[in-house]
Enzyme design. Structure first.
Site: not given
Ligand code: F6R
Length: 613
Positions: A74, A509, A27, A100-101, A493, A490, A2, A486, A608
């Site tokens: 959200w 394995h 976000r 938010n929460g 997601e 990418k 949110c 990573e 985000k």
């Molecule tokens: C993936 C991504 C998430 C964040 C994770 C941690 O692209 O952005 O996996 O890395 O939610 O977020 P932060 O770094 O804000 O703690």
């Protein structure tokens, strides 16, 4: 998760709120709404779906007034719908809340309120907060006191902003736990409140940040802060150095592409003022560490979530190699519940772009409680993760808006490299000649990232080859094993292709059973100490008919001769190569997602800043 924005001042609030919400769209959200004090009443407009729906609703039924709150939701309790969208009003319609929460004791409170005769207009936990405030505001109790009392009844973590038609000259905001930030922005004769800085950057860069357990009274001319139990708090304004244009797309079609390209600058900024390239010296004063403290450290634990945890995996290798301290990586959501064994000779390093991730903050709290030395690496200056730590490093990347993290992945790699070098010097474990050589190489890094970016067009072939696949594997070893993780994250997601990562040595394995013509393999095989092993892994894959896309080093002719697509990158040592190898994988994921018509900047179900558990 949110987003919250609130305004009080001489201007018309609605356009400011809508614009603030637009800046928080990144976000992730599924409905949005605003509430504005208009002619002694509060007018609420809310709509499921994208912000454009809310904008249309406001155009159809305009609201005018100088005090208001806005929210992007959200969904947690109740489906995304008009009636569940925030803001939520109490039964009288005179008290309105954005939140938010998650209210963990929501059912209990709802039953209690129902017993008092309250009826509910939504399925949300947030409405319970509005109704509780209404209950406590009876008999002329001021809004501030009623909010304080209501917040005291809530379990869970919350950011809450409230307005009341009965006290139109104020906004009350509160923060409990780690459900995201509550930021107060100071303008000239006007004040703002938001969950995140980008919502405020157009108006002010003077901001104050609420801590957990604090409540603020915000008027047109200022603000005051208290703890929930009534003690006044000195919460000074800080000037943040992010600017509003950094949160704009410019000429790029997506924030993610812009942010991938910004890495030349962001890496340069991350080093700026911290490195003496001639002497091989590193300066990290915000860590507050000296030689005696560095020598006391017996163990390092890096903790983070998602992309940040992949940076932690690289950091672990760098710290062990450069500083010779045993290092581990712990996923924050697991660490916090494992009753980890920590002491004051353990350094816990939390990595978090937002600095507000609930799991990472909880892991930090656990580390602090057990007396560990606590550092954080954050992008958002002023965030909770920065404030909670004994020392911190900032990423210097500017705001990252694309949900898929890119520049906030490479910046901590450089931070961790610098940390490894510093600890190596302070502990006397890194010979001066090696230190100078490694630091000297760092200087070339932004330029080398630029070279990788300049080859973007060459990824069109591999991107087209991946466009219609349903699964793929990413493989790496050594310092590039985390890059396999990573790269896979990418791709999955933003393109929704199922991508798995493995340390390449693990293939035999079990996972090699998956390899056939329909399973593309993306292999990280730069010229490094693990090169020959990766080469034989690639051969084993090819022998089973798999398509291979390999990231290799300029001038290597063995890998290109074996694979379907070779993606060369400039030569660099293994300690820094993850910063380069990830660039083509970010671009590849981006191109595949665009080819598949996906919403690159706001992938489905993702947010985000993950401020709930
Ligand atoms: C993936 C991504 C998430 C964040 C994770 C941690 O692209 O952005 O996996 O890395 O939610 O977020 P932060 O770094 O804000 O703690």
């Amino acid at each position: 998760m949110c987003g919250i924005v609130a305004y009080i001042g001489p201007r018309d609030a609605a356009p400011i709120l809508l614009d603030g919400l637009r800046r928080l769209e990144y976000r992730g959200y599924d409905s949005a709404g605003i509430a504005v004090l208009q002619g002694g009443k509060i007018a609420v407009r809310r709509k499921a779906g994208k912000l454009a729906n809310l904008v249309r609703a406001v155009q159809a039924h305009p609201v005018h007034g100088e005090v208001g709150i806005g929210h992007t939701r959200w969904a947690t309790h109740g489906e995304p719908s008009d009636r569940n969208a925030h803001p939520h009003a109490s039964s009288s319609g005179e008290i309105v809340v954005v939140h938010n929460g998650i209210v963990e004791n929501f059912l209990e409170l709802r039953e209690e309120l129902a017993d008092e005769g309250v009826t509910f207009a939504s399925d949300t936990d947030t409405e319970v907060i509005a109704q509780l405030i209404e209950l406590y505001a009876g008999g002329g109790t001021p809004l501030f006191e009623a909010v304080r009392r209501a917040v005291g009844r809530l379990r869970g973590a919350h950011g809450i902003v409230v307005i009341s038609a009965r006290e139109p000259d104020r906004i009350v905001a509160a923060r409990l736990g780690n459900a995201g930030g509550v930021t107060i922005g100071a303008g000239e004769g006007e004040m703002f409140v938001a969950s995140d800085m980008p919502a405020l950057l157009d108006h002010t860069r003077r901001m104050a940040f609420l801590e957990s357990g604090q409540i603020a009274l915000v008027t047109r001319t200022g603000y005051s802060v208290e703890t929930l139990d009534g003690k006044p708090v000195e919460s000074a304004l800080q000037t943040v150095d992010w600017d509003a244009t950094a949160a704009e797309k410019g000429n790029y079609p997506h924030f993610m592409l812009k942010e991938i390209h910004e890495q030349v600058r962001s890496l340069g900024d991350t080093m700026a003022g911290r490195v003496d390239f001639e002497q091989g010296e590193v300066f990290l004063p915000t860590l507050k560490i000296d030689s005696a403290a560095a020598r006391r450290i017996r163990r390092v634990i890096l903790t983070a979530c998602g992309t940040a945890s992949h940076a932690a995996m690289v950091g672990r290798i760098l710290i062990e190699r450069l500083a010779r301290i045993p290092a581990e990586v712990d996923i924050a959501s697991e660490f916090r519940y494992r009753d980890p064994i920590l002491d004051d000779r353990t350094a816990v390093i939390a990595i978090s772009q937002s600095g507000e991730t609930a799991d990472t903050l909880a892991a930090m709290e656990e580390a602090k409680r057990k007396g560990a030395l606590l550092w954080s690496i954050v992008n958002v200056v002023g965030s909770q993760a920065m404030r909670m730590a004994d020392g911190y490093l900032s990423m210097q990347t500017g705001p990252e808006i694309g949900v898929a993290s890119t520049k906030a992945f490479t910046a901590p790699l450089v931070d961790l490299f610098l940390l490894g070098i510093l600890l190596g010097r302070l502990r006397g474990t890194l010979p001066a000649a090696e230190r100078r050589k490694r630091v000297a190489e760092l200087r070339r890094l932004p330029g080398l990232v630029g070279e990788c970016l300049a080859r973007e067009a060459s990824l069109a072939g591999p991107a087209a080859a991946l466009k219609d696949v349903t699964h793929c594997l990413y493989l790496g070893r050594g310092s590039n094993m985390p890059i396999a993780y990573e790269g896979a994250l990418k791709l999955k997601e933003i393109s929704y292709i199922h991508a798995e990562a493995y340390p390449a040595g693990e293939m035999k394995h079990g996972p090699i059973a998956l390899v056939d013509k329909s399973m593309p393999v993306i292999a990280l095989a730069p010229r490094d100490p693990w090169y020959e092993k990766m080469l034989s892994q690639i051969e084993q894959t090819k022998a089973r008919g798999g398509m291979v896309i390999a990231v290799c080093t300029d001038g290597d002719d063995r890998i290109p001769a074996k694979v379907d697509y070779a993606i060369p990158i400039p030569d660099v040592s293994w300690t820094l190569s993850p910063v380069l190898t990830i660039i083509p994988l970010q671009l590849l994921a981006y191109q595949v997602a665009v080819l598949r018509g996906c919403d690159v900047d706001q992938p489905r179900n993702l947010a985000k800043s993950v401020t709930v558990e």
